[in-house]
Design a protein around this motif. Structure first.
Motif, short mmCIF file in Angstrom:
data_model
loop_
_atom_site.label_atom_id
_atom_site.label_comp_id
_atom_site.label_asym_id
_atom_site.label_seq_id
_atom_site.Cartn_x
_atom_site.Cartn_y
_atom_site.Cartn_z
N ALA A 140 0.86 -1.15 -0.03
CA ALA A 140 0.13 0.14 0.09
C ALA A 140 0.99 1.14 -0.08
O ALA A 140 0.61 2.42 -0.67
CB ALA A 140 -0.78 0.01 1.02
N LEU A 141 1.79 1.31 0.72
CA LEU A 141 2.86 2.33 0.70
C LEU A 141 3.43 2.75 -0.45
O LEU A 141 3.57 3.94 -0.87
CB LEU A 141 3.98 2.11 1.90
N PHE A 142 3.86 1.64 -1.37
CA PHE A 142 4.29 2.02 -2.68
C PHE A 142 3.31 2.38 -3.43
O PHE A 142 3.38 3.30 -4.32
CB PHE A 142 5.11 0.61 -3.31
N ILE A 143 2.18 1.97 -3.61
CA ILE A 143 1.00 2.32 -4.40
C ILE A 143 0.48 3.61 -3.98
O ILE A 143 0.71 4.40 -4.90
CB ILE A 143 -0.27 1.48 -4.24
N GLN A 144 0.74 4.18 -2.97
CA GLN A 144 0.37 5.57 -2.41
C GLN A 144 1.37 6.42 -2.96
O GLN A 144 1.26 7.41 -3.52
CB GLN A 144 0.20 5.67 -0.99
N GLU A 145 2.86 6.07 -2.78
CA GLU A 145 3.86 6.86 -3.21
C GLU A 145 3.90 6.94 -4.77
O GLU A 145 4.36 8.08 -5.19
CB GLU A 145 5.27 6.36 -2.84
N SER A 146 3.63 6.05 -5.45
CA SER A 146 3.73 5.98 -7.03
C SER A 146 2.49 6.44 -7.79
O SER A 146 2.55 7.45 -8.40
CB SER A 146 4.00 4.72 -7.63
N LEU A 147 1.38 5.99 -7.37
CA LEU A 147 0.08 6.40 -8.06
C LEU A 147 -0.80 6.91 -7.30
O LEU A 147 -1.75 7.75 -8.35
CB LEU A 147 -0.27 4.77 -8.65
N GLY A 148 -0.86 7.13 -6.32
CA GLY A 148 -1.96 7.71 -5.49
C GLY A 148 -3.22 7.15 -5.81
O GLY A 148 -4.13 7.87 -5.56
N TRP A 149 -3.25 5.85 -5.90
CA TRP A 149 -4.36 5.05 -5.87
C TRP A 149 -5.20 4.93 -4.69
O TRP A 149 -4.41 5.11 -3.67
CB TRP A 149 -4.38 3.85 -6.54
N ASN A 150 -6.55 4.79 -4.60
CA ASN A 150 -7.22 4.43 -3.25
C ASN A 150 -6.50 3.28 -2.70
O ASN A 150 -6.42 2.30 -3.08
CB ASN A 150 -8.51 4.41 -3.63
N HIS B 183 8.06 17.02 12.02
CA HIS B 183 8.38 17.10 10.51
C HIS B 183 8.00 15.85 9.95
O HIS B 183 7.73 15.86 8.61
CB HIS B 183 9.75 17.43 10.42
N CYS B 184 8.30 14.54 10.39
CA CYS B 184 8.19 13.53 9.95
C CYS B 184 6.58 13.16 9.53
O CYS B 184 6.24 12.56 8.68
CB CYS B 184 8.53 12.22 10.82
N MET B 185 5.76 13.50 10.56
CA MET B 185 4.30 13.64 10.32
C MET B 185 4.09 14.37 8.98
O MET B 185 3.15 13.98 8.06
CB MET B 185 3.57 14.05 11.25
N GLN B 186 4.71 15.59 8.86
CA GLN B 186 4.34 16.44 7.70
C GLN B 186 4.81 15.59 6.39
O GLN B 186 4.35 15.77 5.32
CB GLN B 186 4.96 17.44 7.79
N VAL B 187 5.94 14.98 6.51
CA VAL B 187 6.63 14.81 5.19
C VAL B 187 6.06 13.10 4.72
O VAL B 187 5.69 12.76 3.65
CB VAL B 187 8.04 14.36 5.43
N CYS B 188 5.67 12.47 5.85
CA CYS B 188 5.18 10.77 5.48
C CYS B 188 3.94 10.25 6.30
O CYS B 188 3.86 9.26 6.22
CB CYS B 188 6.49 9.82 5.51
N ASN B 189 3.53 11.22 7.30
CA ASN B 189 2.71 10.66 8.08
C ASN B 189 2.93 9.79 9.06
O ASN B 189 2.18 8.86 9.34
CB ASN B 189 1.39 10.32 7.31
N MET C 52 0.27 0.23 13.01
CA MET C 52 1.43 -0.49 13.74
C MET C 52 2.76 -0.16 13.00
O MET C 52 3.73 -0.54 13.75
CB MET C 52 1.29 -2.10 13.63
N GLN C 53 2.91 0.33 12.00
CA GLN C 53 4.19 0.50 11.25
C GLN C 53 4.99 1.41 12.03
O GLN C 53 4.59 2.41 12.72
CB GLN C 53 3.80 0.96 9.73
N GLY C 54 6.19 1.19 12.00
CA GLY C 54 7.32 1.81 12.59
C GLY C 54 8.37 2.56 11.60
O GLY C 54 8.12 2.42 10.54
#
Length: 610
Positions: free
Chosen positions: A149-159, A337-343, A434-436
Motif C-alpha cells: 500500500a505504501l508503494f502504491i500511495q507513493e507512486s500512483l496515488g490510488w485509493n 516534521h516526519c508527520m508532515q513528510v510521510c505521516n 502498527m508500522q514503525g
C-alpha cells in the motif's frame, strides 16, 4: 501528488502487460498441472526442477516488505540489515543438506505433520500449526499489505483499499485455482522481473552518486538542511532525530551494545532463531519439497543462496543512495516534521525505495519497477496463501475430519484462502497504525519473540534421537510463554518519540531483541533436553522418522538401509528411496557447490564487517 496521465501512459502500459503475462503464465501452469490430487495441488506433484524451485525460494522471501524494509533500514543505518541476507546463504544449505532429507524420508507435506510423526501425539502439531498461522498474519500478511500500500500511495496515488483488494484478489485467484504449480511458475517469471528491474535501478542510481566511492563519501554527509526546514515550517525541531548517519554505517556486524546489530546477539540469538524461517517455515520448505528429488532440492537451495547475495546490492545500497538524494525527506528531523513528510512520527526511511523509483527511473523503466514491486508483493502473498491453506487443511481440518477425501481437502484448502484474504483485508487499518520507523526490524523483533523455541525444537528433533514429545512440548511452551510476555511488554512500553526522554524499564530499553532471542532459544533447548532425559525415550518408529542424527551421512549421500515410511496419501508419491537417490557424480558436484556457496557467505560476512 499524481503526475498527469500522459506522463504515466507508458508506465501503465508496462504494468498492464505485466499483469497479462503473469495471468497467462498462471493459467498455463493451471492447464499443465495435476490439480486433482493432494500431492499435485499442495506439492506440485513433486515435479519441479532446481531452477524453478530456487527462483521461487528467492521471490517467496523477497517480497515488497524487503524492498520497503531493507531499503528503509539501509537509508536509516547503512549496511547492517544486509547481515540477514548473508546469513540466509548459509541457512539455506542447512535446509538442503540436513532438514530436507529428513522431511522427504518422513513423507510429510507440512511442518506440523513432521512434528506429529517425529514426536507422536497431536498437541505439538496443533500448537505449531496455530502459531504458524498467527505468525503469517502478524509478520507476513500485515507487513506485505502495508508495504504494498505504501508503494502504491507513493507512486500512483490510488485509493489504498481498492488497490489492495485488486492485488489480493488476483493473487488469491491464481493460488486457489492453480495450487503450488501456478505459484512456482509465476514466481519464476517474477524472479526474472525483480532481478532485472532492480539491477537497472541500482545502476542508474549509482551513476547519480558517483559509484560506490561517491556513495561512501556522500552517505556520511547525507543530513537534512535543518535550518531550511525550520524556516519553512516555522517550527524548531530537536536535532537529535534521524539527522546524522551512524559512524559505522558501512559495517554489518557491530559492537555488543549497538542498537541495530550487536554481533554477539546476532550470532547467538538471531542465527539460531532464523533456523525457523529457513528450515521449518512452511512457505520455504513447501517449495523445496516440490522438487522432483533430493538432488534438485539441494540444487535449489544452492541457487537461492547465490541469489541472496543480490539484496545487499539491489535493495540496501539503493536505499542508502535514496537518503543521499532525498536527505531532507527521508532523514526527517523530528516527529512533527516526519508527520508532515510521510505521516509517521517514527521516521520516513520506509519511503526510500519508492521515492527513488519515482524520481530516478525514466518513463517506461519506471513502469517496469512498478511491475517489479507488484510482482514482489504478489509472489509473497501467493506463497503465504498457499502455505497457510496447506497447514490449515492438512494439520487442523484433517485432525477434525479424519476420513476427509482428497477432493474435500482441496475444496477446504481453496475456501480457506478466501477466508484468509478476507482477514487480510480487514487487518489493513491495523497495519497502517502498527508500522514503525524500520519495518524490517519490526518483522525481526516480533519473530524473535515467538520463533526461537520452534527453531530449538526442530533442531533437537532432527539431530538428537533421545528428544521426546514431552520434552519438546514443555520446551516449546516455556519458550513461547517467555517470548509472549516479552512481546506484550514491548507493545505496552512502546518506544517514545526520538525527541523525548526514554523512561522505559532498563530490561526493555537496553536489552536488544536479539539477546532475548538467544535466551529463548537456549532456555527452550535446555528445558527440552532436561525433560526428555527425565522421561521415557521416544519409540523406535519415531527415531526412524528422525533419521538426521548423522549430518555427515547426508553430506555423503542417502543410506539405503533406512526404512521407507508409508506415504500419507497412498500411491500419489514416488517411493522415498527414489526421491533420496543421488548419482555419484551429481553428489560430488552438489557437495562442491555447497563448499563454494558457504565460503561465499562467510567471505561476505567478513568483508562487510571490516
Amino acid at each position: 501528488p499524481c503526475l498527469p496521465t500522459s506522463k504515466w501512459a507508458a508506465d501503465i502500459v508496462v504494468v498492464a502487460m505485466y499483469f497479462v503475462l503473469v495471468l497467462a503464465v498462471g493459467f498455463f501452469a493451471m492447464w499443465k498441472a495435476n490439480r486433482g490430487t493432494v500431492s499435485g495441488y499442495f506439492l506440485a506433484g513433486r515435479s519441479m526442477n532446481w531452477m524453478m524451485v530456487g527462483a521461487s525460494l528467492f521471490v517467496s522471501n523477497i517480497g515488497s516488505e524487503h524492498f520497503i524494509g531493507l531499503a528503509g533500514s539501509g537509508a536509516a543505518s547503512g549496511f547492517a540489515v544486509g547481515a540477514w541476507e548473508f546469513n540466509a546463504i548459509l541457512l539455506l544449505q542447512l535446509l538442503g543438506w540436513v532438514f530436507i532429507p529428513v522431511y522427504i524420508h518422513s513423507g510429510v507435506y507440512t511442518m506440523p505433520e513432521y512434528l506429529s510423526k517425529r514426536f507422536g501425539g497431536k498437541r505439538l502439531k496443533f500448537f505449531f500449526a496455530s502459531l504458524t498461522l498467527l505468525l503469517y498474519i502478524f509478520t507476513k500478511l500485515s507487513v506485505d499489505l502495508y508495504s504494498g500500500a505504501l508503494f502504491i500511495q507513493e507512486s500512483l496515488g490510488w485509493n489504498l483499499y481498492v488497490s489492495i483488494i485488486l492485488l489480493i484478489t488476483m493473487t488469491a485467484l491464481l493460488t486457489i485455482t492453480g495450487g503450488l504449480v501456478a505459484v512456482i511458475y509465476t514466481d519464476t517469471l517474477q524472479a526474472f522481473l525483480i532481478i532485472s528491474g532492480a539491477l537497472c535501478l541500482m545502476a542508474i542510481s549509482l551513476v547519480k552518486v558517483g559509484g560506490l566511492e561517491g556513495l561512501c563519501t556522500k552517505y556520511m554527509n547525507a543530513s537534512p538542511n535543518v535550518t531550511a526546514i525550520e524556516l519553512e515550517n516555522n517550527i524548531t525541531y530537536s536535532n537529535s532525530c534521524h539527522v546524522h548517519p551512524k559512524p559505522d554505517s558501512f559495517k554489518i556486524l557491530r559492537g555488543p551494545l549497538d542498537k541495530d546489530l550487536p554481533w554477539p546477539a546476532f550470532l547467538l540469538g538471531q542465527t539460531p532463531a532464523s533456523i525457523w524461517y529457513w528450515c521449518a517455515d512452511q512457505v520455504i520448505v513447501q517449495r523445496v519439497l516440490a522438487a522432483r528429488n533430493i538432488a534438485h532440492a539441494k540444487g535449489s537451495t544452492l541457487m537461492a543462496g547465490v541469489l541472496k547475495v543480490l539484496p545487499m546490492f539491489i535493495i540496501v545500497i539503493p536505499g542508502m543512495i535514496s537518503r543521499v538524494l532525498f536527505a531532507d525527506e527521508l532523514a526527517c528531523i523530528g516527529p512533527e516534521h516526519c508527520m508532515q513528510v510521510c505521516n509517521s512520527k517514527a521516521g520516513c526511511t520506509n519511503t526510500a525505495y519508492p521515492r527513488l523509483v519515482m524520481n530516478v527511473m525514466p518513463v517506461g523503466l519506471r513502469g517496469l519497477m512498478m511491475a517489479v514491486m507488484l510482482a514482489a508483493l504478489m509472489s509473497d502473498l501467493d506463497s503465504i496463501f498457499n502455505s497457510a491453506s496447506t497447514i490449515f487443511t492438512l494439520d487442523i481440518y484433517k485432525m477434525v475430519r479424519h476420513q476427509a477425501s482428497s477432493k474435500e481437502l482441496m475444496v477446504v484448502g481453496r475456501m480457506f484462502v478466501v477466508l484468509i484474504v478476507a482477514i487480510s483485508i480487514a487487518w489493513v487499518p491495523f497495519v497502517v497504525e502498527m508500522q514503525g520507523g524500520q519495518m524490517f526490524l519490526y518483522i525481526q523483533e516480533v519473530s524473535d519473540y515467538l520463533t526461537p523455541p520452534i527453531a530449538a525444537l526442530f533442531l533437537l528433533g532432527v539431530l538428537w534421537k533421545r528428544c521426546n514429545e514431552t520434552g519438546a512440548f514443555w520446551g516449546g511452551i516455556v519458550g513461547f510463554l517467555l517470548g509472549a510476555v516479552r512481546l506484550i511488554l514491548a507493545f505496552v512500553y512502546r518506544e517514545p518519540d526520538c525527541d523525548t526522554t526514554d523512561d522505559r524499564p532498563a530490561f526493555i530499553k537496553d536489552v536488544h531483541f536479539m539477546y532475548v532471542a538467544a535466551v529463548l532459544f537456549w532456555v527452550s533447548g535446555l528445558v527440552t533436553v532436561v525433560v526428555s532425559l527425565c522421561t521415557d525415550p521416544p519409540s523406535k518408529e519415531q527415531i526412524v522418522i528422525q533419521t538426521g542424527v548423522k549430518c555427515l551421512e547426508w553430506f555423503c549421500g542417502y543410506n539405503k538401509n533406512l526404512e521407507e515410511p508409508d506415504s500419507p496419501f497412498g500411491d500419489e508419491d514416488r517411493n522415498v528411496t527414489e526421491m533420496l537417490k543421488e548419482p555419484p557424480k551429481t553428489k560430488i558436484i552438489l557437495n562442491l557447490g555447497l563448499l563454494l556457496v558457504c565460503a561465499l557467505g562467510m567471505f561476505l560476512f567478513v568483508y562487510f564487517s571490516l
